[in-house]
Each structure stands twice: as C-alpha cells, then as structure tokens.
Design a protein around this motif. Structure first.
Motif, PDB file in Angstrom:
ATOM      1  N   VAL A 111       0.866  -1.189   0.000  1.00 18.27           N
ATOM      2  CA  VAL A 111       0.000   0.000   0.000  1.00 18.27           C
ATOM      3  C   VAL A 111       0.899   1.235   0.000  1.00 18.27           C
ATOM      4  O   VAL A 111       1.943   1.234   0.646  1.00 18.27           O
ATOM      5  N   LYS A 114       0.381   7.468   0.883  1.00 20.29           N
ATOM      6  CA  LYS A 114      -0.790   8.355   0.965  1.00 20.29           C
ATOM      7  C   LYS A 114      -1.980   7.592   1.563  1.00 20.29           C
ATOM      8  O   LYS A 114      -2.662   8.090   2.470  1.00 20.29           O
ATOM      9  N   SER A 115      -2.206   6.374   1.071  1.00 25.75           N
ATOM     10  CA  SER A 115      -3.334   5.577   1.595  1.00 25.75           C
ATOM     11  C   SER A 115      -3.128   5.245   3.059  1.00 25.75           C
ATOM     12  O   SER A 115      -4.081   5.235   3.845  1.00 25.75           O
ATOM     13  N   ASP A 118      -4.054   8.264   5.130  1.00 22.30           N
ATOM     14  CA  ASP A 118      -5.515   8.454   5.117  1.00 22.30           C
ATOM     15  C   ASP A 118      -6.205   7.415   5.986  1.00 22.30           C
ATOM     16  O   ASP A 118      -7.081   7.728   6.782  1.00 22.30           O
ATOM     17  N   ARG A 119      -5.788   6.151   5.843  1.00 21.72           N
ATOM     18  CA  ARG A 119      -6.464   5.078   6.584  1.00 21.72           C
ATOM     19  C   ARG A 119      -6.241   5.205   8.089  1.00 21.72           C
ATOM     20  O   ARG A 119      -7.149   5.001   8.877  1.00 21.72           O
ATOM     21  N   GLU A 165      -4.253  -1.795  -2.534  1.00 24.07           N
ATOM     22  CA  GLU A 165      -4.997  -0.560  -2.811  1.00 24.07           C
ATOM     23  C   GLU A 165      -6.437  -0.828  -3.219  1.00 24.07           C
ATOM     24  O   GLU A 165      -7.161   0.089  -3.553  1.00 24.07           O
TER      25      GLU A 165
END
Ligand code: AMP
Length: 188
Positions: A111, A114-115, A118-119, A165
């Motif tokens: 992953v 950025k993800s 955010d997560r 993702e």
C-alpha cells in the motif's frame, strides 16, 4: 501452514487477517493485539509497553518472540496459524528460525504512503496521531521493510505480493485463491 502477513501500518493486515482466519479456521496471532491486552491490564509492564507503543517505536524483540513462541505452541495452532505484525525485524525472523518455527507463505500487502496516512487518520487509535504515524512509518521502513528482501530470497518461502490498494473484498478473494491448495497458483 503458518502464514505471515507483512505490510506497513494501516495496510489492512488486521482486517484481512480476521477474515482469512475465519474462513480457514486457524487462529490469528497478532502481537499488536497481545501487547494492547497487556497494556489494558495496567500492570507495570503494561504501562512501560504503552509508553513505547504510543511513541511509535517497537517493543523488544525478545519479549515479542517469547510471546509468539508461547502462543504458537498451543494446540489450536497445530493446523496452522496466521502471524499478523510479527516478525517485524530481521532479528525477530532469525529468532523464529532459531527456535525452529518455520513460516510459509509470506504475504506482503503493498500500500502506498498516501493511503496509509488516510487510513490511519480514520482509525484513531492512541498510536494513530499524525506525528506518531510518521514515526511508525519510519520504523517500518528501517526495521520491517528489510524482511521483504529476506523472505523473497529464501528458496523455501513462497513470497507473494498483493496489491493492497483495492477493496477489502477484492483483496480477500485474491488471498483465498492464493491459499487454496486446489488452485494451481497455490502458495502453500
Ligand atoms: P500493530 O497493532 O501491529 O500495528 O502494533 C502496534 C504496536 O505494537 C507497534 O507500533 C509496536 O509498538 C508494537 N508491536 C507490535 N508487534 C510488534 C513486534 N512484532 N515487534 C515489536 N513491537 C511490536
């Protein structure tokens, strides 16, 4: 089959591990969960551990290896188990080998940063504060990422990279395909 689920914090390892373990009927061994349980007990060791965890650092290799070896020796692990969040350092991987615990396959949930950010912002655990997340990512890069190369180069290990993702369902479907012994592309 002792599955190792590798990946950065926030990659969705815990969610995928829970689903997978339910379907496969094997226990999940999550060092993070075990450590949080110790913290919740408010023992003096728990208090020490919480300080380390809330700072985004790793707790001692010896302590987690001892916890995992003890847990793996329980009868419910006889038909396999899934390791979530362990090993997290090369030393932990070597310690496992030393105590004769073989793992296979190793699944890497890939992953991007950025993800992850955010997560983790959505999750809101004590160690999900922005500055701690930054530290945990750095610790991951320095101490856990080298495990990818280590396991990739071990001939007896099936190393599988999964694109993390996608949706929870899509990832789970791919994981089950990989782990299904009837599938030709079986990793076990
Ligand atoms: P996790 O729930 O896997 O994200 O782990 C939460 C925290 O527990 C980590 O940031 C570490 O402080 C600690 N921890 C969990 N697993 C390990 C491990 N294998 N080695 C060292 N520390 C760990």
């Amino acid at each position: 089959m002792r599955i190792v689920l590798l990946g950065p914090p926030g990659a969705g390892k815990g969610t995928q591990a829970d689903l997978l373990c339910r379907t496969l009927g094997i226990p999940k061994i999550s060092t993070g969960d075990m450590l949080r349980a110790e913290c919740a007990s408010e023992s003096s060791r728990g208090k020490e551990l919480k300080k380390i965890m809330d700072s985004g650092q790793l707790v001692s290799d010896e302590l987690v290896t001892e916890m995992v070896s003890e847990r793996i020796s329980k009868p419910d692990c006889d038909n396999g188990c899934l390791l979530d969040g362990y090993p997290r350092t090369v030393l932990q991987a070597n310690n496992l080998q030393k105590v004769g615990i073989k793992v296979n396959p190793v699944i890497f949930l890939d992953v991007d940063d950025k993800s992850i950010i955010d997560r983790l912002a959505e999750r809101g655990r004590d160690d999900d504060q922005p500055d701690v997340v930054k530290r945990r990512l750095q610790v991951y890069r320095e101490q856990t990422e080298p495990l990818i190369e280590l396991y990739k180069t071990q001939a007896e290990i099936n190393f599988v990279t999964i694109d993390g993702e996608r949706s929870v369902e899509e990832i789970q479907e791919e994981l089950l395909k990989i782990l299904d012994p009837k599938e030709e592309a079986s990793a076990c």
